[in-house]
Scaffold this active site. Structure first.
Site, short mmCIF file in Angstrom:
data_model
loop_
_atom_site.label_atom_id
_atom_site.label_comp_id
_atom_site.label_asym_id
_atom_site.label_seq_id
_atom_site.Cartn_x
_atom_site.Cartn_y
_atom_site.Cartn_z
N GLN A 140 38.87 46.73 37.77
CA GLN A 140 40.29 46.34 37.73
C GLN A 140 40.56 45.56 36.45
OE1 GLN A 140 42.57 45.11 41.41
NE2 GLN A 140 42.30 43.14 40.45
N SER A 170 43.44 40.76 34.59
CA SER A 170 43.50 39.41 34.01
C SER A 170 43.21 39.42 32.52
CB SER A 170 42.46 38.51 34.68
OG SER A 170 42.63 38.51 36.07
N GLU A 209 43.81 43.04 48.12
CA GLU A 209 42.80 42.07 47.68
C GLU A 209 42.93 40.76 48.48
OE1 GLU A 209 43.02 41.50 43.48
OE2 GLU A 209 41.07 40.53 43.36
N GLU A 260 45.69 26.92 44.65
CA GLU A 260 46.91 26.18 44.29
C GLU A 260 48.12 27.11 44.32
OE1 GLU A 260 44.13 26.13 42.43
OE2 GLU A 260 43.41 24.11 42.92
#
Ligand SMILES: Cc1cc2nc3c(=O)[nH]c(=O)nc-3n(C[C@H](O)[C@H](O)[C@H](O)COP(=O)(O)OP(=O)(O)OC[C@H]3O[C@@H](n4cnc5c(N)ncnc54)[C@H](O)[C@@H]3O)c2cc1C
Length: 391
Positions: free
Chosen positions: A127, A130, A245, A376
């Protein structure tokens, strides 16, 4: 429905256990979702093919591509759970994520080409999302894909690419319209990782292993037939795989195995000449973890149950994932702490407990608080989307 008492799912659990015992390739006892070593890949391709051909995976795909007409909604999460309990590998690479995107948004030609090859283990996927400056803010990605006739030319960089060093294909997101609002100018591609201009560089992590990679693109040409979904419509394609995911992140099956190891460890470790397990503070800490692990399992089952009845909440998967990853971290930290001075020993040291499993699990545990959306960011998501708090 009685949680944990569904005959169809119980039979499925038994089938996964039998298959894992018979066919799963042996694994190094490291924790987490790790990229395999190169020599393990052929056996993992075969194991992936078995998982698909036995209809344990890909059951939600269309029937003509090997799916089941009447798959139980919890089929794949039960399979994932049992594989973890058996200590067996899952399918190698990101084929399920890429497959979900192709099923939802791919052309017939793409489905005919890619889906059977994911099922057979011939194609390992990674994948490519990022980037150094685009992780939580994925839509801020900068890798560019410029149209050039019937091709796109890609330049840029990705990072944290699990299995990038083994992948045959990459599920790539790149910016095709830099002037559009940031979610609107992104396109999803299937990229042959052997295309000239693709460079994969493994990253060594704190655990000492290299599970991730940097991937660089220098004038990489991708035919337009390998666009998944619409040009500039990549964000919608991506939401399919991101949801998958996140929903698979938090079931917590691995925590039961860790609890068993913790009890064994507390029996092995000596305090004042006696097994640490005989001390009240140690027994209380273990009791606390048992309670936490059960709460996590129940919260996860509660989310499954609500999803089954169509009453799921946007907070369900994030809550499970946060709970799991934080209990996981605390439990492994305690395991290392319990070893006292020996806690600094690592894998390979003759005197280390459990061949350094605890130290590795302690270091790797942080990955679960980051992967699939950081804790977060997920807390923000719960606050804003589930509770309706202002941004
Ligand atoms: C095990 C694992 C496997 C992975 N595999 C892949 C893969 O195969 N392919 C791929 O593309 N990526 C992969 N990733 C990368 C992963 O998607 C990113 O690490 C993740 O999206 C976070 O991005 P980042 O690392 O850039 O951190 P950043 O987004 O830069 O965040 C840094 C810190 O800032 C905090 N933060 C950021 N935004 C906010 C906010 N709005 N409010 C509060 N805090 C905030 C974060 O919580 C974090 O603590 C993987 C990561 C892990 C851990």
């Amino acid at each position: 429905m009685h949680l944990g008492q569904d005959r169809e799912l119980d039979a499925l659990r038994m089938r996964v256990r039998d298959l894992a015992a018979q066919y799963a390739p042996p694994r190094h006892s490291r924790t987490g979702v790790r990229a395999p070593e190169a020599h393990e890949i052929p056996a993992l391709r075969k194991w992936t093919a078995i998982l698909f051909s036995e209809q344990l995976l890909g059951v939600n795909w269309p029937v003509e591509y090997g799916g089941l007409a009447d798959a139980h909604p919890l089929h794949e999460s039960v399979v994932a759970d049992e594989l973890i309990r058996a200590g067996a590998a899952g399918p190698v690479g990101g084929g399920l994520l890429a497959g979900a995107a192709i099923v939802a948004s791919g052309t017939t030609a793409q489905k005919d080409h890619f889906l059977p090859r994911i099922r057979s283990g011939e194609h390992i996927w990674c994948q490519l999302f990022s980037e150094p400056d685009a992780g939580s803010d994925l839509a801020g990605l900068r890798t560019r894909a410029r149209r050039d006739g019937d091709h796109f030319v890609v330049d840029g960089q990705k990072v944290w690419t699990t299995n990038g060093q083994h992948a045959d294909w990459g599920y790539l997101l790149a910016r095709t319209d830099p002037d559009a609002p940031k979610h609107a100018g992104i396109t999803a591609f299937a990229l042959d990782m052997k295309t000239p201009g693709v460079t994969v560089r493994p990253l060594r992590e704190i655990t000492g292993t290299a599970d991730f990679n940097e991937v660089f693109f220098d004038g990489v040409r991708i035919p337009e037939t390998q666009v998944i979904g619409e040009v500039n419509g990549g964000w919608a394609v991506t939401t399919t795989s991101l949801a998958l995911e996140r929903s698979s992140a938090g079931s917590g099956a691995s925590l039961f195995g860790a609890l068993n190891r913790l009890v064994r460890l507390a029996n092995d470790v000596r305090r004042d000449g006696r097994p640490a397990l005989e001390r009240d503070d140690v027994r209380q800490a273990i009791g606390g973890f048992v309670a936490d692990v059960h709460v996590n399992a129940l919260v996860s089952a509660f989310g499954d149950s609500r999803a089954l009845h169509g009453t799921g909440d946007v907070a369900d998967a994030p809550v499970s994932k946060i709970l799991f990853s934080e209990i996981n971290l605390a439990l492994h930290e305690y395991g290392v702490q319990l070893q006292g001075h020996d806690g600094v020993r690592i894998e390979g040291d003759a005197q280390v407990h459990d061949d350094g499993w605890w130290q590795d699990a302690f270091l790797y545990g942080r990955a679960f608080t980051i992967a699939g959306g950081t804790n977060e960011v997920l807390r923000n998501l719960i606050a804003e989307r589930a509770l309706g708090l202002p941004r």
